[in-house]
Motif scaffolding. Structure first.
Motif, PDB file in Angstrom:
ATOM      1  N   UNK A 402      34.173  28.254  54.860  1.00 32.38           N
ATOM      2  CA  UNK A 402      33.957  26.914  55.390  1.00 32.38           C
ATOM      3  C   UNK A 402      33.655  25.952  54.249  1.00 32.38           C
ATOM      4  N   UNK A 403      33.955  24.689  54.464  1.00 30.55           N
ATOM      5  CA  UNK A 403      33.747  23.687  53.426  1.00 30.55           C
ATOM      6  C   UNK A 403      33.326  22.367  54.050  1.00 30.55           C
ATOM      7  N   UNK A 404      32.246  21.804  53.508  1.00 38.79           N
ATOM      8  CA  UNK A 404      31.777  20.494  53.945  1.00 38.79           C
ATOM      9  C   UNK A 404      32.480  19.425  53.126  1.00 38.79           C
ATOM     10  N   UNK A 405      33.073  18.470  53.813  1.00 43.13           N
ATOM     11  CA  UNK A 405      33.698  17.312  53.165  1.00 43.13           C
ATOM     12  C   UNK A 405      32.863  16.092  53.535  1.00 43.13           C
ATOM     13  N   UNK A 406      32.312  15.429  52.537  1.00 44.79           N
ATOM     14  CA  UNK A 406      31.435  14.275  52.791  1.00 44.79           C
ATOM     15  C   UNK A 406      31.868  13.087  51.943  1.00 44.79           C
ATOM     16  N   UNK A 407      31.670  11.896  52.467  1.00 45.54           N
ATOM     17  CA  UNK A 407      31.976  10.682  51.705  1.00 45.54           C
ATOM     18  C   UNK A 407      30.959  10.516  50.587  1.00 45.54           C
ATOM     19  N   UNK A 408      31.336   9.766  49.571  1.00 46.81           N
ATOM     20  CA  UNK A 408      30.473   9.585  48.404  1.00 46.81           C
ATOM     21  C   UNK A 408      29.128   8.975  48.767  1.00 46.81           C
ATOM     22  N   UNK A 409      29.110   8.085  49.768  1.00 50.28           N
ATOM     23  CA  UNK A 409      27.855   7.432  50.153  1.00 50.28           C
ATOM     24  C   UNK A 409      27.076   8.217  51.203  1.00 50.28           C
ATOM     25  N   UNK A 410      27.628   9.362  51.647  1.00 51.72           N
ATOM     26  CA  UNK A 410      26.902  10.205  52.599  1.00 51.72           C
ATOM     27  C   UNK A 410      26.884   9.682  54.017  1.00 51.72           C
ATOM     28  N   UNK A 411      27.704   8.696  54.336  1.00 48.76           N
ATOM     29  CA  UNK A 411      27.674   8.108  55.682  1.00 48.76           C
ATOM     30  C   UNK A 411      28.494   8.903  56.694  1.00 48.76           C
ATOM     31  N   UNK A 412      29.346   9.823  56.202  1.00 46.70           N
ATOM     32  CA  UNK A 412      30.157  10.643  57.094  1.00 46.70           C
ATOM     33  C   UNK A 412      30.382  11.996  56.438  1.00 46.70           C
ATOM     34  N   UNK A 413      30.362  13.048  57.243  1.00 49.92           N
ATOM     35  CA  UNK A 413      30.629  14.390  56.751  1.00 49.92           C
ATOM     36  C   UNK A 413      31.314  15.179  57.844  1.00 49.92           C
ATOM     37  N   UNK A 414      32.098  16.157  57.431  1.00 47.95           N
ATOM     38  CA  UNK A 414      32.764  17.018  58.399  1.00 47.95           C
ATOM     39  C   UNK A 414      32.890  18.414  57.855  1.00 47.95           C
ATOM     40  N   UNK A 415      33.156  19.354  58.733  1.00 48.75           N
ATOM     41  CA  UNK A 415      33.253  20.757  58.350  1.00 48.75           C
ATOM     42  C   UNK A 415      34.662  21.266  58.607  1.00 48.75           C
ATOM     43  N   UNK A 416      35.255  21.842  57.570  1.00 48.46           N
ATOM     44  CA  UNK A 416      36.569  22.462  57.678  1.00 48.46           C
ATOM     45  C   UNK A 416      36.443  23.959  57.453  1.00 48.46           C
ATOM     46  N   UNK A 417      37.368  24.741  58.022  1.00 49.07           N
ATOM     47  CA  UNK A 417      37.386  26.172  57.758  1.00 49.07           C
ATOM     48  C   UNK A 417      36.872  26.995  58.906  1.00 49.07           C
ATOM     49  N   UNK A 418      36.721  28.304  58.620  1.00 51.41           N
ATOM     50  CA  UNK A 418      36.354  29.244  59.691  1.00 51.41           C
ATOM     51  C   UNK A 418      35.243  30.171  59.225  1.00 51.41           C
ATOM     52  N   UNK A 419      35.469  31.476  59.294  1.00 55.40           N
ATOM     53  CA  UNK A 419      34.446  32.482  59.038  1.00 55.40           C
ATOM     54  C   UNK A 419      33.802  32.292  57.656  1.00 55.40           C
ATOM     55  N   UNK A 420      32.470  32.521  57.506  1.00 51.78           N
ATOM     56  CA  UNK A 420      31.532  33.043  58.496  1.00 51.78           C
ATOM     57  C   UNK A 420      31.016  32.010  59.489  1.00 51.78           C
ATOM     58  N   UNK A 421      31.339  30.744  59.265  1.00 48.78           N
ATOM     59  CA  UNK A 421      31.126  29.714  60.276  1.00 48.78           C
ATOM     60  C   UNK A 421      29.804  29.724  60.997  1.00 48.78           C
ATOM     61  N   UNK A 422      29.862  29.995  62.307  1.00 49.28           N
ATOM     62  CA  UNK A 422      28.698  29.858  63.180  1.00 49.28           C
ATOM     63  C   UNK A 422      27.492  30.659  62.706  1.00 49.28           C
ATOM     64  N   UNK A 423      27.727  31.817  62.102  1.00 47.03           N
ATOM     65  CA  UNK A 423      26.618  32.651  61.640  1.00 47.03           C
ATOM     66  C   UNK A 423      25.788  31.956  60.567  1.00 47.03           C
ATOM     67  N   UNK A 424      26.426  31.062  59.852  1.00 53.34           N
ATOM     68  CA  UNK A 424      25.721  30.368  58.765  1.00 53.34           C
ATOM     69  C   UNK A 424      25.562  28.882  59.081  1.00 53.34           C
ATOM     70  N   UNK A 425      25.448  28.556  60.358  1.00 53.67           N
ATOM     71  CA  UNK A 425      25.311  27.153  60.773  1.00 53.67           C
ATOM     72  C   UNK A 425      24.090  26.497  60.144  1.00 53.67           C
ATOM     73  N   UNK A 426      22.978  27.209  60.084  1.00 50.67           N
ATOM     74  CA  UNK A 426      21.748  26.607  59.542  1.00 50.67           C
ATOM     75  C   UNK A 426      21.906  26.191  58.083  1.00 50.67           C
ATOM     76  N   UNK A 427      22.315  27.090  57.174  1.00 48.48           N
ATOM     77  CA  UNK A 427      22.463  26.653  55.785  1.00 48.48           C
ATOM     78  C   UNK A 427      23.543  25.606  55.583  1.00 48.48           C
ATOM     79  N   UNK A 428      24.614  25.663  56.373  1.00 50.70           N
ATOM     80  CA  UNK A 428      25.659  24.648  56.248  1.00 50.70           C
ATOM     81  C   UNK A 428      25.106  23.279  56.624  1.00 50.70           C
TER      82      UNK A 428
END
Length: 481
Positions: A402-428
């Motif tokens: 999984x990979x977090x994609x965020x704007x430079x100013x931090x006003x928007x972020x999204x998550x791309x990818x799959x496993x391990x995904x949900x199992x690591x929701x907290x640290x993500x």
């Protein structure tokens, strides 16, 4: 005129639920709106029948440790899972999550391999991991009697002559991420979150005042609406790339996703379920994506036990099970087409694997099952469709994880990818908070460490701390220590 809120969450899955829960604990006065395009939350990747429910801690998944002498990635995945365990334990203690048995159950994690090469690999992997604090208790055996005791279905009527071996970690878990998601959203709604179901986000536009205008449409009646938000999180599975592209942030340039579906064979035969109380993983086929590692899983969903075997890869151009057949085409941009074409050329093994999987008949899928369960009766098993996964394509490579994609100013972020995904929701989601709210993060740390006590420290480097942490979460979650 659009109302202005503090946070918009796009997607009704475990990621949005986790982030919303953390933000409500940190900033209870913030106004949060969540959009879900379907009529209920947890209907896509977080739905228990759209995933295998493995609490991914690298206890049994060989793809997290391709080099049997290098445990770094496996340790990292386990460290992340411990943070999720700690958060769930804290939320149970506070009454935010229901009784642990409604969403997490003790299920040993096993690895089973055949053939001299894989047996040698598994033994080396065991020798590497057995002294690592987070893998304490891992067992190894080449004895059919021992493996039969661990998982009888694996050994009954197994032919002699082929070497085999297994590892087992009793502290593994089976997780119903759908239950986690629904319970967290129920709590958030009670605390004032505005959950808008059947509402599909169509476009994001940056405003002069720095907020985001989120334009959406009701799926029933198609009436449009909009809301302005100071921060937007996109946790919409494969759909996330479409939303992030609509926001036109430069950080999404170059990304593409490749959708891969899956099927499982499922049985609820009480006799079979009673004989198999584990999740057993093996080696992936040559060319198979990491998420297609074959495994035989004990599941507990809504109080009913079952077994799943698979996955068998399927292909659909949709990014979600309820997506559009145009998804794979609509993501194409000048900035990512070169990378995507390179992925196509350099992953011929994957193409071959997918074609082979698509041509598999039901009887051939039962034959694959018999590699795990030699005397499997096809009449006991039914095929079910699992969720869609969207593998990240970037820089001409098909990426795992999984990979977090965020704007430079931090006003928007999204998550791309799959496993391990949900199992690591907290640290993500902790990563999202740190990257998008740098000015507030230090002030938030004490509260975050109340919820996740070892946040900021590495457990595996301290055997005493690792044991204490795992024992504490086990007690709160009703799991064996």
């Amino acid at each position: 005129m659009s109302e202005t809120v503090d946070v918009v969450l796009i997607g009704g899955g475990v990621m949005s639920a986790t982030l919303g829960t953390l933000l409500k604990e940190l900033q209870p006065d913030w106004k949060i709106v969540a959009f879900e395009r379907l009529g209920e939350v947890a209907q896509e990747s977080s739905n228990p029948w759209n995933n295998a429910g493995t609490g991914h801690a690298a206890l049994c998944e060989l793809n997290y440790m391709p080099n049997a002498d290098d445990p770094a990635k496996a340790i990292g995945i386990n460290e992340q899972f411990q943070l999720s365990r700690q958060l769930w334990a804290s939320l149970v203690e506070r009454g935010i999550l229901d009784a642990p048995s409604t969403f997490i159950n003790a299920t040993p994690h096993m690895t089973f391999v055949q053939g001299e090469k894989d047996v040698a690999y598994l033994k080396r992997r065991y020798e590497t991991l057995k002294d690592q604090p987070l893998f304490a208790g891992i067992e190894y055996s080449e004895d059919s009697r021992v493996i039969h005791k661990w998982a009888p279905l694996l050994m009954e009527k197994r032919r002699k002559g082929v070497p085999f071996a297994a590892t087992r970690v009793p502290s593994g878990t089976d997780v119903d991420f759908g239950a986690v998601t629904r319970q967290l959203f129920d709590h958030l709604v009670e605390r004032g979150l505005d959950l808008r179901l059947d509402s599909e986000v169509r476009k994001l536009r940056r405003q002069k005042d720095g907020t985001w205008e989120v334009r959406y449409r009701h799926r029933v009646g198609h009436t449009p609406g909009s809301v302005k938000a100071r921060f937007v999180f996109v946790g919409a599975g494969g759909w996330a790339i479409k939303v992030l592209q609509s926001a036109r942030i430069p950080e999404i340039k170059g990304y593409g996703v490749f959708p891969i579906g899956g099927q499982f064979l499922k049985t609820t035969n009480p006799e079979l379920v009673a004989k198999h109380r584990a999740k057993v993983y093996s080696q992936a086929a040559v060319g198979a994506p990491p998420m297609s590692v074959p495994h035989l899983d004990a599941r507990m969903v809504d109080g009913e036990g079952s077994l799943l075997f698979g996955p068998f890869a399927t292909f659909s151009p949709k990014f979600l099970k309820t997506g559009s057949v145009l998804d794979i085409v609509q993501q194409v941009r000048l900035g990512n087409i070169g990378s995507m074409l390179k992925v196509a050329v350099t992953n011929l093994d994957l193409v071959k694997y997918l074609v082979t999987e698509l041509l598999k008949t039901r009887s051939r899928k039962i034959d694959s099952l018999r590699e795990f369960v030699p005397d499997a009766d096809g009449d006991d098993w039914e095929l079910i469709q699992a969720g869609q996964r969207a593998q990240v394509m970037k820089g001409g490579k098909l990426q795992f994880g999984t990979e977090v994609v965020a704007s430079a100013d931090g006003s928007i972020a999204g998550l791309l990818g799959a496993s391990p995904g949900a199992s690591t929701a907290a640290p993500i989601m902790l990563d999202v908070l740190q990257r998008c709210f740098p000015d507030s993060f230090e002030a938030w740390k004490p509260r975050l460490q109340e919820l996740i006590p070892t946040f900021g420290t590495a457990l595996n480097g301290d055997a005493q701390a690792a044991t204490a942490s795992m024992s504490a979460t086990a007690e709160k979650l009703g799991l064996p220590a």
